[in-house]
Design an enzyme around this catalytic site. Sequence first.
Site, PDB file in Angstrom:
ATOM      1  N   ASN A 224     -16.632  17.883  66.857  1.00  0.00           N
ATOM      2  CA  ASN A 224     -15.203  17.636  67.074  1.00  0.00           C
ATOM      3  C   ASN A 224     -15.018  16.610  68.185  1.00  0.00           C
ATOM      4  O   ASN A 224     -15.982  16.159  68.795  1.00  0.00           O
ATOM      5  CB  ASN A 224     -14.466  18.948  67.352  1.00  0.00           C
ATOM      6  N   ARG A 225     -13.775  16.263  68.449  1.00  0.00           N
ATOM      7  CA  ARG A 225     -13.477  15.115  69.315  1.00  0.00           C
ATOM      8  C   ARG A 225     -13.414  15.444  70.802  1.00  0.00           C
ATOM      9  O   ARG A 225     -13.092  14.578  71.604  1.00  0.00           O
ATOM     10  CB  ARG A 225     -12.145  14.498  68.890  1.00  0.00           C
TER      11      ARG A 225
END
Length: 420
Positions: A224-225
């Site tokens: 994820n970011r």
Amino acid sequence: MSTSSAHEAASPTGARPVVVLGVTGGIAAYKACELLRRLTESGHDVTVVPTESALEFVGAPTWAALSGKPVATDVWTDVHRVPHVRLGQSADLVVVAPATADTLARAAHGLADDLLTNTLLTARCPVVVAPAMHTEMWEHPATRANVATLRERGVLVLEPAEGRLTGKDTGKGRLPEPGEIFDVCTQVLARGEAGSTLDLVGRHVVVSAGGTREYLDPVRFLGNRSSGLQGFALARAAAARGAQVTLVAANTSLPEPAGVTVVRVETTAQLRDAVVPAAASADAVVMAAAPADFRPLDVSEAKIKKAADGSAPSIELQQNPDVLHEISTRRARPGTVVVGFAAETGDDTGSVLELARAKLARKGCDLLVVNDVSGGAVFGSPDNEAVILGADGAATDVPRGSKTTLAHAIWDEVVRRLQD
Ligand code: CTP
């Protein structure tokens, strides 16, 4: 053409903050040159006070040239200006980096046999000490006792970093990176101006940061970011307030904060295995990490190849442990303050705050830091804005500002809820 620094020191009176940089006789003395540069370039008025043995490593001309000020080690230079008293009295911050075992001992016992120890006795401002020495010296009962004495007296003694020491050995005892000591100095100065104290001294806090990776095969993962920036800011802020900090960091390459124990993990299962035992002795746990909720049911030992018929593989997922829920609902210590984060967008079932209140109750934590990510702006940004919800019904708005500002607002809420 000169450019101004991103960290320009700002004092409410417009005066440049006055800093005394003590340097003592360890090989890491050369790293203090970088710290000095950062302090002067960001607008601090710095006087360097080396010990005699520090000059064996880095000579007085270097300190004089970099600080733009004369350099003395003893109390017999410029006596008419009474430097042994004036330097400490007029400082806004004294930072000693590196501090040897010998200097810690002399400071703990109130000796005053050179200019630096005199300055330490006369300073009434915050004092930050960054020890650096071999692991055996750091672990020796004499050093442990001296560090404890200094901490009891309100000195912020940073834990040394782990890693390569002088010679071939590795272990705990390295001087933290100069940029990170600089960060502590600026936070301590800013808090000192606001009249705040080291309110996390004697407390152990655990912070998780970054985004986990769930491997499909040796080279591919679901991720994820999350950048880890907010979690690292929380760890730095806690260390600057005197806490013993364990930072469980998932997949970030951010520099290690000074005085913080960093545990590196990759997957949600590893993050859980690091956070849960650390939480058992913690006064507070802040889950700023973004652990993946799911992981592949099967992890291929070999790299997954494209099928000859062009079909795509299907990936079956299984649920990961919910770490925040586990540490909130199975508390080893009833008094531990548990903080979660929630990135929400709001939908037709409720507003951002309604969904967040429901999540706070579901997770069972004491505080929930809510980011409205409808615009997608938080990830990797140096800024953040949030509402901190309390299980007691409190709601604190933190307007857009640096992640450091939000970190301190979170610690303020934690400190209010800590028990003796
Ligand atoms: N968290 C956790 N373990 C997980 C997932 C999340 O400890 N497996 C923590 C995060 O660190 C964060 C908080 O839970 O502090 C909120 O995460 P979020 O993903 O918003 O919660 P979910 O329960 O996954 O909620 P949603 O159903 O909205 O995805």
